[in-house]
Design a protein around this motif. Structure first.
Motif, PDB file in Angstrom:
ATOM      1  N   ARG A  74      -4.625  -8.092  -7.887  1.00 22.28           N
ATOM      2  CA  ARG A  74      -3.756  -7.116  -7.252  1.00 22.28           C
ATOM      3  C   ARG A  74      -3.080  -7.723  -6.028  1.00 22.28           C
TER       4      ARG A  74
ATOM      5  N   ARG B  99       3.505  14.105  -0.266  1.00 21.66           N
ATOM      6  CA  ARG B  99       4.774  13.701   0.319  1.00 21.66           C
ATOM      7  C   ARG B  99       5.623  14.885   0.752  1.00 21.66           C
TER       8      ARG B  99
ATOM      9  N   ILE C 287       1.806   0.958  -0.905  1.00 23.60           N
ATOM     10  CA  ILE C 287       2.043   1.637  -2.185  1.00 23.60           C
ATOM     11  C   ILE C 287       0.810   2.419  -2.631  1.00 23.60           C
TER      12      ILE C 287
ATOM     13  N   ALA D 230       6.068  -6.909  -7.513  1.00 20.14           N
ATOM     14  CA  ALA D 230       6.095  -5.451  -7.714  1.00 20.14           C
ATOM     15  C   ALA D 230       5.123  -4.739  -6.786  1.00 20.14           C
ATOM     16  N   LEU D 231       3.972  -5.307  -6.546  1.00 23.08           N
ATOM     17  CA  LEU D 231       2.954  -4.625  -5.745  1.00 23.08           C
ATOM     18  C   LEU D 231       2.858  -5.206  -4.335  1.00 23.08           C
ATOM     19  N   ASP D 232       3.907  -5.886  -3.885  1.00 23.97           N
ATOM     20  CA  ASP D 232       3.890  -6.532  -2.578  1.00 23.97           C
ATOM     21  C   ASP D 232       2.640  -7.367  -2.385  1.00 23.97           C
TER      22      ASP D 232
ATOM     23  N   LEU E 262      10.708   2.841  -6.949  1.00 24.87           N
ATOM     24  CA  LEU E 262      10.212   1.634  -6.282  1.00 24.87           C
ATOM     25  C   LEU E 262      10.547   0.397  -7.106  1.00 24.87           C
TER      26      LEU E 262
ATOM     27  N   GLN F 159      -2.142  -0.600 -12.132  1.00 21.53           N
ATOM     28  CA  GLN F 159      -3.035  -0.618 -10.976  1.00 21.53           C
ATOM     29  C   GLN F 159      -3.061   0.686 -10.201  1.00 21.53           C
ATOM     30  N   LEU F 160      -2.017   1.490 -10.309  1.00 16.21           N
ATOM     31  CA  LEU F 160      -1.910   2.644  -9.422  1.00 16.21           C
ATOM     32  C   LEU F 160      -1.597   3.895 -10.214  1.00 16.21           C
ATOM     33  N   ASP F 161      -1.869   5.015  -9.574  1.00 18.45           N
ATOM     34  CA  ASP F 161      -1.592   6.290 -10.202  1.00 18.45           C
ATOM     35  C   ASP F 161      -0.436   6.951  -9.450  1.00 18.45           C
ATOM     36  N   LEU F 162       0.785   6.601  -9.845  1.00 17.80           N
ATOM     37  CA  LEU F 162       1.961   7.140  -9.159  1.00 17.80           C
ATOM     38  C   LEU F 162       2.733   8.018 -10.131  1.00 17.80           C
ATOM     39  N   ASP F 163       3.508   8.962  -9.568  1.00 18.49           N
ATOM     40  CA  ASP F 163       4.290   9.751 -10.526  1.00 18.49           C
ATOM     41  C   ASP F 163       5.501   8.936 -10.991  1.00 18.49           C
TER      42      ASP F 163
ATOM     43  N   ASP G 254       4.296  -2.015   3.415  1.00 20.84           N
ATOM     44  CA  ASP G 254       4.922  -2.815   2.358  1.00 20.84           C
ATOM     45  C   ASP G 254       6.263  -2.202   1.969  1.00 20.84           C
ATOM     46  N   THR G 255       6.845  -2.697   0.896  1.00 20.75           N
ATOM     47  CA  THR G 255       8.175  -2.225   0.490  1.00 20.75           C
ATOM     48  C   THR G 255       8.181  -0.724   0.245  1.00 20.75           C
TER      49      THR G 255
ATOM     50  N   TRP H 231      10.306   2.146   2.153  1.00 19.70           N
ATOM     51  CA  TRP H 231      11.160   3.123   1.490  1.00 19.70           C
ATOM     52  C   TRP H 231      10.827   4.539   1.955  1.00 19.70           C
TER      53      TRP H 231
ATOM     54  N   MET I 106       2.488  -1.713 -11.622  1.00 18.84           N
ATOM     55  CA  MET I 106       2.239  -0.459 -10.885  1.00 18.84           C
ATOM     56  C   MET I 106       1.509   0.527 -11.774  1.00 18.84           C
TER      57      MET I 106
ATOM     58  N   PHE J 232       0.406   6.283  -1.643  1.00 19.96           N
ATOM     59  CA  PHE J 232       1.076   7.385  -2.331  1.00 19.96           C
ATOM     60  C   PHE J 232       0.205   8.073  -3.353  1.00 19.96           C
ATOM     61  N   GLU J 233      -0.913   7.425  -3.682  1.00 13.43           N
ATOM     62  CA  GLU J 233      -1.820   8.086  -4.616  1.00 13.43           C
ATOM     63  C   GLU J 233      -2.448   9.320  -3.964  1.00 13.43           C
TER      64      GLU J 233
END
Lengths: 380, 265
Positions: B87, A41, A33, B163-165, B126, B115-119, A63-64, A68, B112, A36-37
């Motif tokens: 984490r 993509r 995960i 959530a974060l595996d 996810l 801890q992370l910078d996702l769109d 991981d998951t 995906w 998520m 993806f930062e």
């Protein structure tokens, strides 16, 4: 193999790498995960659309989210199925399969846009809801009055300990703040009043100004507002948290009436105590006013007292005192009703508590306005 | 998949002493958890199972002793290290401990987001996968915790924990209060996710069925220590009054798989 390197994320050991040689898109490193930062993509997806096989034999960790993404890439290949993923270990196969069966269902189209009509509908629903709440509150008031009537017929059913406890909470413990508040209001009135009245040489009328405004309106109104903030919110929070922990339901199953046990003592205590607090506020306000008049205008306490007795009708005091129990009833009913409306979560407790205070203060002021009209018509 | 015993333990507790006032809960407790295993922690009420869990994840400060997770001391780390450590594990509390002001999906998104910078779309997608993985219906995503049943809240809490595996999940009585079918489904879910995600599971439970069905090893807490650690067979053979009562009591007999014909009592 003339692989074009597509994407390299910033240096972190084992970062994921996508290599494409046309028909084969191979993935190496760790696809998690965090990847993806950094990943672009869209570029990889474009590469995948030209590939026929997605090879993950070199993938060390996944991981998951990684699973995906691989499925997403597989879906973009010419074959368009998960079967194009090759080289997966047993655990990876398991994970990919687990994710594949839990992919989001195909979206049923975007949500329809909000139209003007929808706003009207929302407004209409709110109005209807407010109406039903008003009715509910009226019925709650009826329940409380019925429960009080029962108490009058069977005085032994009254929870005396509870009433005394709440009298202490809402009455005795509020004395310092109420007295201080009224004292300061008296001071302010005298100070501001004298500044204006001095222009006309009518300083001595400051006594009438202070006496009438405090006895008739401000003393009791401000006391009610403080009590609404102090005790109305406490009622909502206490009853609300009992509601959350199913205590109210437990009472009902035991044949106990929550209205008689929780609401009546609180409302009764408030009805008894608010006039007393109002009286204290009146005395304290007059004291503050007298003190300031003495300092600022040289109106001696003796003159102040004489003028107060001769010029201020006792009905000014009565008007204030008549309003007190009504304000108390409003605050108590709203506080307890909002407590009963608390749902299962902590959020609703906060929401109802704040609603209780706002609504109680608002209704107290509305009632005060109605009283003004009423007393003007009656002529006192 | 029980791993090589020679491997370093993923959780290592040595000489743990926990006190609340004058009450001593743990007195010199030792415990090793191996990577990839499901360890069940059992013990009577008040023996400090949940306290042990809380100590390992750093919520409680032990009076004495060492707790290492991934070879790092849990209490003796600076804020950044502790953050990185957190984490790598997920915790599910007894009643899910969902944030009541957030919907289920937002609850799962919370770690998520932190801890992370996702769109936003990717994060929602996810989170949606996790929600469905724990067996919640798709429409439950937008429900608030107060609208869910107890079992669904537990599942949602589990979804947030994974959530974060993470590498380790701590589960505090995941099957308590569930009906037998729901509990069995939860067991299957834990096992399945352990296999597919390679999780190490630290399971505090009273559910003998869970212990039989999914636990690789069982740790028994009694007398302020870990009294014994071992497989179910070893526990059944152990000669200690409490352990014997626990694993051979009337309820235990019902949970034992019917491998052997029913003995007449």
């Amino acid at each position: 193999m003339s692989a074009t390197r597509l994407q390299t994320a910033p240096d972190m050991s084992g970062q994921v790498r996508f290599d494409s040689d046309g028909a084969r898109l191979s993935v190496q490193g760790r696809l998690t995960i965090d990847s993806f930062e950094h990943l672009d993509r869209d570029v990889i997806a474009q590469q995948a659309s030209r590939a026929e096989v997605v090879d993950i034999a070199q993938l060390s960790h996944m991981d998951t989210a990684g699973a995906w993404f691989l499925l997403d890439l597989a879906g973009r290949t010419s074959a368009g199925a998960a079967s194009v993923i090759t080289g997966a270990s047993d655990a990876q196969t398991l994970l990919i399969e687990a994710v594949r069966t839990n992919l989001p269902p195909k979206a049923a189209g975007a949500k329809p846009a909000v139209r003007l009509v929808d706003h009207f509908e929302t407004l209409g629903r709110r109005v209807a809801l407010a109406g039903s709440h008003a009715l509910e509150m009226l019925s709650f008031l009826g329940q409380v009055i019925a429960a009080m009537a029962r108490v009058i017929r069977h005085p032994r059913a009254l929870r005396l300990t509870s009433v005394v406890h709440h009298c202490q909470q809402v009455g005795l413990q509020a004395v310092p703040i109420v007295a201080l508040m009224a004292f300061l209001i008296g001071v302010v009135l005298a100070f501001q009043g004298s500044a204006q009245l001095r222009q006309f040489g009518a300083e001595v009328f400051v006594v009438d100004l202070i006496a009438i405004s405090i006895l008739r309106e401000l003393g009791i109104l401000l006391t009610a507002i403080i009590v609404a903030g102090r005790s109305g919110s406490a009622f909502t929070a206490a009853i609300g948290s009992m509601k959350m922990r199913e205590e109210i339901d437990a009472m009902r199953t035991l044949g106990l009436d929550p209205v008689a046990i929780l609401v009546v003592p609180r409302v009764l205590a408030l009805v008894l105590m608010l006039p007393a607090l109002g009286l204290i506020a009146n005395v304290s306000g007059l004291f503050g006013g007298a003190l300031m008049s003495w300092i600022e205008l040289d109106v001696s306490p003796a003159v102040f007292q004489a003028r107060l007795v001769s010029n201020t009708d006792v009905w000014h005091f009565n008007v204030g005192m008549i309003k007190a129990p009504v304000f108390a009833l409003i605050i108590g009913i709203i506080g307890c009703y909002q407590g009963m409306k608390v749902g299962g979560d902590a959020e609703s407790l906060g929401r109802q508590t704040s609603a209780s205070v706002v609504m109680a203060i608002f209704m107290v002021i509305v009632a005060d306005a109605l009283f003004s009209i009423f007393f003007a018509i009656v002529g006192v | 998949m029980p791993s090589d015993p020679n491997i370093d333990p993923i959780i290592r507790v040595r000489g743990l002493v926990t006190r609340f006032g004058t009450t001593v809960v743990h007195d010199g407790l030792d415990l090793d958890v191996k990577r990839g295993e499901i360890i069940g922690v059992v013990g009577g009420s008040g023996t400090g199972k949940s306290v042990l869990l809380r100590s390992i994840v750093g919520l409680l400060k032990p009076a004495e002793g060492q707790i290492e997770v991934f070879g790092q001391n849990v209490r003796d780390t600076d804020a950044d290290d502790y953050r990185a450590l957190r984490r790598r594990w997920g915790v599910m509390f007894q009643d899910g401990a969902l944030f009541s002001s957030l919907s289920v999906r937002q609850n799962v998104e919370a770690p998520m987001r932190e801890q992370l910078d996702l769109d936003d779309d990717l994060r929602a997608l996810l989170a949606g996968i996790k929600v469905r993985m724990v067996g919640l219906p798709n429409k439950a995503q937008d429900n608030y915790p107060s609208e869910l049943s107890g079992g669904m809240r537990k599942r949602a809490g589990f979804a947030r924990a994974i959530a974060l595996d993470p590498e380790i999940v701590f589960l505090d009585e995941p099957t308590a209060g569930l009906d037998p079918i729901g509990a069995a489904a939860f067991d299957t879910l834990i096992k399945q996710l352990q296999l597919s995600l390679g999780l190490t599971v630290f399971l505090v439970t009273h559910d003998l069925d869970s212990l039989h069905a999914i636990c690789d090893r069982i740790a028994v807490l009694a007398d302020k220590k870990v009294l014994a650690v071992g497989t179910m067979q070893e526990m059944l053979a152990l000669d200690h009054p409490w352990v014997h009562e626990y694993f051979h009591g009337p309820r235990a007999r019902a949970a034992t798989p019917v491998a052997k014909p029913k003995e007449t009592e």
